[in-house]
Structure formats: C-alpha cells, structure tokens
Design a protein around this motif. Structure first.
Motif, PDB file in Angstrom:
ATOM      1  N   VAL A   1       0.766  -1.304   0.090  1.00  0.00           N
ATOM      2  CA  VAL A   1      -0.107   0.089   0.049  1.00  0.00           C
ATOM      3  C   VAL A   1       1.041   1.179  -0.129  1.00  0.00           C
ATOM      4  O   VAL A   1       1.821   1.310   0.719  1.00  0.00           O
ATOM      5  CB  VAL A   1      -0.956   0.092   1.228  1.00  0.00           C
ATOM      6  CG1 VAL A   1      -1.900   1.297   1.255  1.00  0.00           C
ATOM      7  CG2 VAL A   1      -1.680  -1.227   1.327  1.00  0.00           C
ATOM      8  N   TYR A   2       0.429   2.288  -0.920  1.00  0.00           N
ATOM      9  CA  TYR A   2       1.374   3.478  -0.833  1.00  0.00           C
ATOM     10  C   TYR A   2       0.227   4.315  -1.341  1.00  0.00           C
ATOM     11  O   TYR A   2      -0.590   4.452  -1.951  1.00  0.00           O
ATOM     12  CB  TYR A   2       2.499   3.060  -1.956  1.00  0.00           C
ATOM     13  CG  TYR A   2       3.078   4.543  -2.075  1.00  0.00           C
ATOM     14  CD1 TYR A   2       4.013   4.697  -1.084  1.00  0.00           C
ATOM     15  CD2 TYR A   2       3.166   5.098  -3.192  1.00  0.00           C
ATOM     16  CE1 TYR A   2       4.875   6.009  -1.102  1.00  0.00           C
ATOM     17  CE2 TYR A   2       3.877   6.251  -3.443  1.00  0.00           C
ATOM     18  CZ  TYR A   2       4.974   6.741  -2.359  1.00  0.00           C
ATOM     19  OH  TYR A   2       5.652   7.839  -2.461  1.00  0.00           O
ATOM     20  N   GLY A   3       0.506   5.678  -0.774  1.00  0.00           N
ATOM     21  CA  GLY A   3      -0.098   6.872  -0.975  1.00  0.00           C
ATOM     22  C   GLY A   3      -1.591   6.840   0.062  1.00  0.00           C
ATOM     23  O   GLY A   3      -2.322   8.012  -0.337  1.00  0.00           O
ATOM     24  N   GLY A   4      -1.486   6.123   0.748  1.00  0.00           N
ATOM     25  CA  GLY A   4      -2.687   6.364   1.750  1.00  0.00           C
ATOM     26  C   GLY A   4      -4.347   5.974   1.409  1.00  0.00           C
ATOM     27  O   GLY A   4      -4.964   6.270   1.887  1.00  0.00           O
ATOM     28  N   GLY A   5      -4.208   5.213   0.149  1.00  0.00           N
ATOM     29  CA  GLY A   5      -5.326   4.670  -0.145  1.00  0.00           C
ATOM     30  C   GLY A   5      -5.776   3.463   0.389  1.00  0.00           C
ATOM     31  O   GLY A   5      -5.371   2.761   1.076  1.00  0.00           O
ATOM     32  N   ARG A   6      -7.098   3.159   0.263  1.00  0.00           N
ATOM     33  CA  ARG A   6      -7.523   1.844   0.879  1.00  0.00           C
ATOM     34  C   ARG A   6      -8.878   1.397  -0.091  1.00  0.00           C
ATOM     35  O   ARG A   6      -9.650   2.298  -0.602  1.00  0.00           O
ATOM     36  CB  ARG A   6      -8.173   2.176   2.165  1.00  0.00           C
ATOM     37  CG  ARG A   6      -9.168   2.810   2.601  1.00  0.00           C
ATOM     38  CD  ARG A   6      -9.245   3.431   3.985  1.00  0.00           C
ATOM     39  NE  ARG A   6     -10.431   4.375   4.395  1.00  0.00           N
ATOM     40  CZ  ARG A   6     -11.631   3.953   4.546  1.00  0.00           C
ATOM     41  NH1 ARG A   6     -12.167   2.819   4.431  1.00  0.00           N
ATOM     42  NH2 ARG A   6     -12.543   4.975   4.493  1.00  0.00           N
ATOM     43  N   GLU A   7      -9.277   0.147   0.270  1.00  0.00           N
ATOM     44  CA  GLU A   7     -10.670  -0.355  -0.257  1.00  0.00           C
ATOM     45  C   GLU A   7     -11.518  -0.047   0.527  1.00  0.00           C
ATOM     46  O   GLU A   7     -11.505  -0.025   1.938  1.00  0.00           O
ATOM     47  CB  GLU A   7     -10.577  -1.828  -0.261  1.00  0.00           C
ATOM     48  CG  GLU A   7     -11.503  -2.667  -0.777  1.00  0.00           C
ATOM     49  CD  GLU A   7     -11.615  -3.892  -0.732  1.00  0.00           C
ATOM     50  OE1 GLU A   7     -10.466  -4.559  -0.745  1.00  0.00           O
ATOM     51  OE2 GLU A   7     -12.653  -4.517  -0.516  1.00  0.00           O
ATOM     52  N   MET A   8     -12.693   0.719   0.099  1.00  0.00           N
ATOM     53  CA  MET A   8     -13.838   1.198   0.966  1.00  0.00           C
ATOM     54  C   MET A   8     -14.814   0.081   0.848  1.00  0.00           C
ATOM     55  O   MET A   8     -15.759   0.200   1.930  1.00  0.00           O
ATOM     56  CB  MET A   8     -14.287   2.538   0.247  1.00  0.00           C
ATOM     57  CG  MET A   8     -13.242   3.525   0.385  1.00  0.00           C
ATOM     58  SD  MET A   8     -13.805   5.201  -0.163  1.00  0.00           S
ATOM     59  CE  MET A   8     -14.579   5.778   1.153  1.00  0.00           C
ATOM     60  N   GLY A   9     -14.963  -0.670   0.027  1.00  0.00           N
ATOM     61  CA  GLY A   9     -16.130  -1.794   0.047  1.00  0.00           C
ATOM     62  C   GLY A   9     -16.063  -2.471  -1.218  1.00  0.00           C
ATOM     63  O   GLY A   9     -15.630  -2.285  -2.272  1.00  0.00           O
TER      64      GLY A   9
END
Lengths: 358, 534
Positions: free
Chosen positions: A308-316
């Motif tokens: 993970v890079y850049g602070g993104g994430r899966e939201m759903g």
C-alpha cells in the motif's frame, strides 16, 4: 440492486449513456468471447426494473462499447474481428457505419469527451486509431507496438489521449505535438516501476512487468491517471511527475483487474471490476480527511501488505457476480453512488456504491 | 527526462519541439525548392542572348562539327538533370551545374562585359565537346531519356538541337535496315548449321561452367563423360530452376539425372506385378530389388538400388508409409551386415529418408496417412511376403505410436493446454463461487476434451464421432529438407518437447506476445483464420 440477464451472452463492458440517466449499453459475447457472435444491449431502467429496449447482433464477439458524445442515440462497439461499428438505436438490425482497419481484436473504443467529433479505438494489433464518424478511414494511427487493451481520451483536453498495453507501459499521446518520429507520443511510463524509497522503509524490490488491462483519467484532477492489470494492483500516476513512479498503490484484488473507472462525482473514488468476481470501491487517499489519516499511518509504519502506498484503501466490495466481473461504470446523473456492472455470469447489476462504502 | 517531467501542454516546450522537428528528406526537398527563375537557362535570364550567340557559333561547326555528328552520344548521365531543370532547379543541381559545365556562366557581370563573352563561349562549348568525347557508349535507356527531354520546350534552341540530333538517329536506322538485308542474303542451311554450332559451343561452355561448380571431382569426371543428349537435358533442368535456388538445386539435379541414368541402365523388368509397383511405388520397387539382390548375394548389384532409394526420396511420393517401409527394409539390410560399403550406404539412406520425413511432414498436421496394408497386398500379389514378421511388428508399433501422437497435435491441444493452465492457477481457490463457475467448468471440459471449438461453435465431443478423417490434401509445397533435423529432433517418436510452449501458450493466437493475463489466455486458441471470419 437491479438485475438484468443477458441470456446467452457474457458481458464484457457496460456504459451509462451520457444523455439519459436511465439508459445503459452492454456489450456481450457468446461463449465467453472465445468464439461466436456478439450482442450489444440497450437497457432502460424503468419502474418495472431493467428492460432491454433494443439489441444488435454482430458476427463476432464484442469487447467494448462507448456512447457517442455528439448524438444521444448512437454508440460504438469494438469487435473481435477488428471492426469498429457505429449503431443508431433508432434504426434496426444494422450498424450505421463500420470501420475495418485493425488487424486484430479491437479491445477498447472511446469517444472524445471534449472535442466530441472524434473517437479512438485500440487493438491487439498494437495500434490506436483515431476516427471521425464522417470519415470512412482513420485520421491518425498511433503505434504502441504491443497489445493495447485500453485507450482513452482525456476528459480535460481534446487532444490528449492515453493507453495501457501488455508491455506494462502507460503512454500519453498529445495530438498537438508535431507529427514526428515519436508519433505524438509524449510520455511512456513503466507501470511496474516501484514507488520511490521512503524514509524508514527498505528500498523497493523490483517488480516484474505485467500486462496492464485498464486505465482511466481522473475526472477532476487533470494530470491523474489510474491503471490496473494482471498484477492485481491499482496504481495512480501523475503525468506531471511520471518518473517518480506511482503516487498511490492499491492492493486487494485476488486476480487481475479488468476495469477501473473514476467517480464522476468524487475526485478520489474509483471503482474496479476484477476476475476475482468482485467489484470494489477505492479511495486513493488524496481526498481531505480520509486520505490524511492514511498518510500519517503510512509514514510511520509499513502496511501489513507492504504494497500500500499513498494512503489509499478499499472502501467496500460488491460480490454478487458469480463469474468474472468485466465491466463497471458510474452513472453520471442523480445521486453520486449509482453504478452498473456486468460480468460473465450474463448479468447486469445496477447498484448504489454508497451502500458499500465505509 | 525534461520532456517527461514537464506537462505536455507547456507552450515553450511545444515551441522548442517545432524548432527540433524531425525534417525528413521529403520535407527538406519541399521547403528548399526554389523559384523557377533561378533555374538553369531560364528564358528570363539576362544571359540568354549571349548564350545564343555562343551556341550558334558552336552549331556552325567551328570546332569539328562532323566529329560531333559522328560520335554524337547522349549527354553523360551527370549532365542529364540539367535538361530537366529549366523549370525547377534545386540548389544542389545548380551548384553542380555551375561546377561541371560553365564556370563563368552564372556571373552576373557577363552582361555588362560583352567582350568577355567569346572566351566564355569557347570554354563552354569546348567543355561540352570534351565531355561528349569522353563519354562511353550510352545505354539505350539514356537514349530514351534524352529523347524525352528534346520533346520538352528547351530554351537553348530546341529546333536546331533536335536537328543536330536527327542525323545520327537516321544513321542508326539505316544501319539496322542494312543488317536485316544481310541476314536475308545468308544461305539458310548454312545459317542453321552455324546456329547449331553456336548452340553447341554455348552448351559446351555452359556445361563446363556447371561442372566446374561442383566440388566433388569424381562427379565432375562422370559428368564430363555424359553424351550430348544428356548434357542437354541436364542443362535444361538446371536452367529451369537456376533462377530460384541455384546452389541448392544444382547438386540435387545432378544427382537425379545421374540416378535416372542408372535406373535406365538397369535390367528391364518383365514381371507385370513388379512393373506395376515400379510405376506406382518406385521406392518400394527399389527396396524389393535391393532385398532380392542381397538375398541372392549379388552385392555389386545391390549398391545402385540403395543409391536409387536415396535419390528417389527427392520425388514426392507423398506417402509416408512407403518411405517408412523402405527405411525398414534398409534397416533390415543394415542388420544383415553384408558388406561395410552396403551397410554404410544403407545407413546414410535411412538417415536421409528420416530427415525428409521429419522435416517435410509437419508434426502438427492432423494425421499422416499410413496405408501399409496396400503395400503388403501388392507385395503378396507379387509373392514377396515370405518372411517379414519382424518388419510387420515394427511397423505396427510405429503406427500405434503415430496414433498416440495424433490427437495431441491439433488446435484442440493448445486449447486444452491453455485451459489446463488457467485451471491450475485458480486451483487453490476453494471459494464457492469459483467452484461453481460456469466458465471454469467450460475450461475443465475443454481441458478434458469433452468440448471443442469448431468453427464458431462449442461442440460436445461425445455427441459427434468424426475421428479418423483422412488427411486433407495440402496445396502448399512441402518444406525444405532440413539437413540438421536429426541433430535436434528426437527419433524415438516420443512426445515432442516444445520449449517455446511455455511462453507462447497463453496468447490468443499463440503469437509471442508476453501474456500474463491469467484470464485472457482463454483467448489463446481463438482463431482469426477460422472460416466464420471469411
């Protein structure tokens, strides 16, 4: 969640009409696109659910479709026989026009969102062609020299376009540049380049190149592109600093990512469809508030997955599809979360992504 | 790198790109084209009058006009462009013209100093004449080109120039006519004789040339002993293929001619059954004869048959079983160890037969017709089936192996293999969705060959039994014999190992594109050449 069954045809691509909030086009192919015919459905969202208003059969599989930006009743299809066809849904049976120049399967078509008088197609023959619906032959041919799965015009400029291909490169072409030896190619970004090393983290190991299957221009930030493909990672790039590598990396899909699309309403949200049979909603971490928390965490410690890079994430995620999910698109109208997805389970699902987002 | 870091819409960057634009040769030529007024001898030029005077003097024959007429040749190629340049003269051409022809011509001063004109004129036409004299004989092409130019409007005296050209042209015409009359005067018989003589001489020299190309001295000597007729034939067959593949075919044709000669010198066959075999299956016939001779102890007679077997494999019998049969027969001969000479000859013949079969019968072709039954029938009719249990056993074995290989070697195999690979990749996924996936089920069936693609349909194999179809006749020429094929091919006819398969397997059309898309590899057996595209 609304559902429509494209009996006998496995969906490859779904697109909302840019003119009507209740009209969806779905490109499908028989036998999973291996052999056989293709069919393009025009679906209407009614009070009684989804109904097929019209469909056109084609001789060969259809892999992509796009609505005309200039005419509300016309749409393009990308065919497995190398043809690009323009259909008018007020007419029956036959396409208004058909262009046959590509030597291999056409895998993407896209209408110029700003100029509205041109469109492009990209093919496995390693070329992108730019067309005018009035002209019987292509205007420009841009070579990529590798199987080009996806090509798109920028939503911010009529002369910028981009492509991703099986050589794991993101290319940006600027048609304003003089036609010279570079064939309008202005940027050629290796997608597999790892992010720059950061303080406190080990230098990134080399990542092998893998086929890039899809990409999309951010609708709000005109230099941001997202790409995804066989390595299961979604990456975002800023073409102003292409050499710096991806600005966000979003791991999570279990198999190759077949389609991604940025939200037309929110600058940091994107939707993906994957061969792991799920559609997922992501934030790339660039939005105020949500992203910052991720950033802080990112700077202090490594994520468990290390990617993970850049602070993104899966939201759903939406897991209703029972075969590979291949197409996904946002609705431009109404509330901001509505989207449609299709897959090889012969189903088109219309759903609200906000219900999934956490 | 700076390009990559700056956005594409930077105005200054575009400006810089304009200045460094890749100018191709064409663009250079177009942009640097000059106005016609700067061309050579344009009518508007101030020197026109001066040059006319010079030319008149030149034309009047001040410097040996007869010589000029006699030796009149078209201008040397270097001068050629000038004549076309009176309309468009690129820089380089005018430079060249200044350099080569009239050093003083372009000087604007000339018109102000008419007194200098004569000297300039002298140098001009003397140069011209010198050039003419030094020219070698011009080719007809140049003639034509020159004639074309005279047709155009030439500013330096078109009429007079054409007139001066006219004389030699008519001379040439006269000369031709005279020659024709001479021919008619010849006695026809004498002419025919002379012609024949010339042809023979030609044949002889050609033949010598041909022979000298051959490395092997014994073959050379043999060829030199050829009678006239055979030489002619040899030359003819050689000439007919010469254009395409000279070196390769030379030796082969020579060998073939040699062998047919040997064959012709063999005792004439009188047994009608064997005669039939000889006509329809020359290889089998040769093998039978060979075996016969060896059985009878006529070892000296046996060698030519081996030679012939070797030669016959150049003839396209198209029947692999026949060649196999002959190879087996030869193997028998080898096993008997009659004499080292015969054994080695037989071994090398087996090698060449194997080479040929392996390089010309594609491994992937649907099936090879194995019809040894008919050979045996024919042989039985001829009374030659006294003892061949060993051979029969072996050929049976071979055909069995072939049957094993055949189903593995068509388009379906690639598909099945690709499907298998795809399934392997998702094998560890035990989720319910993947277990119930119809697509993966289809892949399973493809892998297990329960389903196959036919045209643009998926067909259940179990419902149709269209196996054992004969090999369709192929119109394409068989591939060249690869002399190295035995070095890198397995000869035990096991499962061939294709090292390239690993990378190729996933592509939809099995091209060399690196495909890592684990799902898209379902397309690898998609065939654009399938009939439904046509």
């Amino acid at each position: 969640m609304l559902e429509f069954r494209t009996q006998g045809y496995q969906g490859y691509s779904v697109k909302y009409s840019p003119f009507f909030d209740s009209r969806i086009a779905v490109a499908g192919s028989a036998n999973f696109g291996l052999v056989g015919n293709g069919r393009i459905y025009i679906l209407g969202l009614t009070a009684n659910g989804i109904v097929a208003e019209k469909w056109f059969d084609t001789q060969d599989s259809l892999f992509d479709t796009t609505w005309s930006e200039a005419h509300e009743n016309q749409l393009l299809t990308a065919g497995g026989d190398g043809s690009v066809k323009l259909f008018d849904i007020t007419l029956s049976d036959f396409p208004v026009q058909s262009w046959q120049e590509h030597a291999r399967e056409v895998f993407a078509v896209h209408w110029n969102l700003v100029g509205k008088d041109t469109f492009l197609s990209s093919s496995w023959d390693g070329t992108i062609k730019i067309w005018n619906p009035q002209s019987s032959s292509s205007l420009v041919t841009l070579p990529t020299h590798s199987c080009t799965y996806s090509a798109e015009f920028s939503p911010h400029s009529p002369s910028l376009l981009s492509s991703v291909s099986s050589d794991s490169h993101l290319r940006v072409f600027d048609l304003r540049t003089p036609a010279s030896a570079s064939n309008h190619l202005t940027l050629n970004i290796p997608i597999h380049t790892p992010p720059k090393p950061r303080m406190g983290t080990p230098a990134p190991v080399g990542i092998p190149p893998s086929e890039a299957l899809t990409h999309d221009w951010n609708k709000y930030r005109d230099t941001i592109l997202a790409t995804a493909g066989v390595d299961r990672l979604i990456r975002t790039f800023d073409i102003r600093m292409a050499a710096a590598g991806p600005i966000a990396v979003l791991p999570g899909h279990e198999y190759a990512v077949r389609r991604i699309t940025w939200s037309p309403h929110l600058s940091d949200i994107l939707l993906s469809a994957s061969y792991d049979m799920t559609c997922r909603v992501w934030t790339d971490g660039s939005a105020m508030g949500t992203g910052n928390a991720g950033m802080m965490k990112q700077e202090n410690m490594l994520d468990a997955q290390g990617m993970v890079y850049g602070g993104g994430r899966e939201m759903g995620r939406m897991g209703r599809h029972t075969e590979f999910a291949t197409g996904v698109d946002w609705c431009l109208f109404g509330a901001e979360g509505w989207c449609a997805s299709t897959g090889w389970d012969e189903r088109v699902l219309v759903w609200d992504a906000r219900a999934l987002m956490q | 790198m700076a390009d990559a870091l700056c956005g594409p819409s930077n105005a200054l960057q575009n400006f810089q790109k304009h200045s460094t634009v890749d100018r191709t040769l064409q663009q250079d030529r177009l942009t640097s084209r000059q106005s016609p007024s700067q061309g050579f001898r344009s009518s508007s030029g101030p020197n026109t009058g001066v040059l006319d005077a010079e030319f008149n003097a030149f034309e009047a024959g001040h410097t040996g006009a007869p010589q000029l007429h006699q030796r009149f040749h078209p201008p040397p190629p270097a001068l050629g462009p000038q004549f076309a340049q009176h309309t468009h003269a690129p820089n380089w051409a005018s430079d060249f013209q200044r350099l080569s022809l009239a050093p003083s011509y372009p000087q604007p001063l000339q018109q102000h100093h008419p007194a200098q004109a004569p000297s300039a004129a002298a140098s001009w036409h003397q140069d011209f004449i010198n050039q003419q004299a030094s020219t070698v004989q011009a080719s007809p092409q140049q003639h034509a080109g020159f004639g074309g130019h005279t047709g155009r409007s030439m500013t330096w005296g078109p009429t007079t120039f054409q007139g001066s050209l006219g004389a030699p042209v008519s001379n040439v015409a006269q000369g031709k006519q005279r020659a024709r009359e001479d021919v008619e005067v010849f006695d026809e018989a004498a002419f025919a004789q002379a012609f024949e003589q010339a042809q023979q001489d030609q044949l002889h020299t050609d033949f010598e040339q041909l022979v000298s190309k051959i490395d092997d001295p014994t073959v050379r000597d043999k060829l030199r002993l050829y009678p006239e007729q055979q030489r002619m034939e040899l030359m003819e067959s050689y000439n007919s293929v010469q254009a395409s593949q000279e070196e390769k075919n030379l030796s082969r044709i020579l060998e073939q001619t040699e062998r047919t000669r040997i064959l012709d010198s063999m005792p004439i066959e009188d047994d009608p059954v064997l005669l039939h075999i000889k006509e329809t299956r020359p290889m089998v016939y040769a093998a039978i004869k060979l075996k016969n001779d060896i059985d009878l102890g006529n070892y000296s007679d046996a060698l030519p048959w081996i030679e012939q077997l070797k030669g016959l494999d150049n003839i396209q019998s198209g029947d692999v079983s026949e060649e196999r049969w002959c190879a087996d027969a030869l193997q028998n001969v080898v096993e008997r160890h009659v004499s080292s000479e015969i054994t080695s000859a037989a071994e090398s013949t087996i090698m060449s037969i194997n080479e040929r079969i392996m390089s010309q019968q594609s491994l992937l072709s649907a099936g090879v017709p194995v019809s040894q039954d008919r050979i045996w029938e024919e042989l039985a009719a001829a009374g030659y089936t006294t003892r061949t249990p060993l051979q029969e056993q072996r050929t049976d074995q071979r055909s069995e192996q072939k049957k094993e290989e055949q189903p593995l070697r068509n388009d379906d195999d690639e598909m099945a293999e690709t499907a298998g690979k795809l399934l392997e990749r998702v094998a560890d996924n035990t989720s319910e969705k993947f277990q119930n996936s119809q697509f993966l089920e289809l892949m399973r069936r493809l892998r297990d060959r329960e389903v196959r693609v036919e045209g643009d349909k998926m067909v259940d194999v179990s419902s149709e039994q269209t196996l054992s179809s004969p090999l369709p006749a192929t119109a394409t020429a068989p591939p060249e014999i690869d002399p190295m094929i035995l070095d890198y091919s397995a000869q035990d006819f096991g499962m061939p190992v294709d090292s390239g398969m690993e990378e190729v397997g996933l592509s939809r059309h099995s091209t060399n594109e690196p495909i890592t898309d684990e799902i898209s590899d379902q397309f690898s057996y998609y065939n654009v050449n399938a009939p439904y595209h046509k």
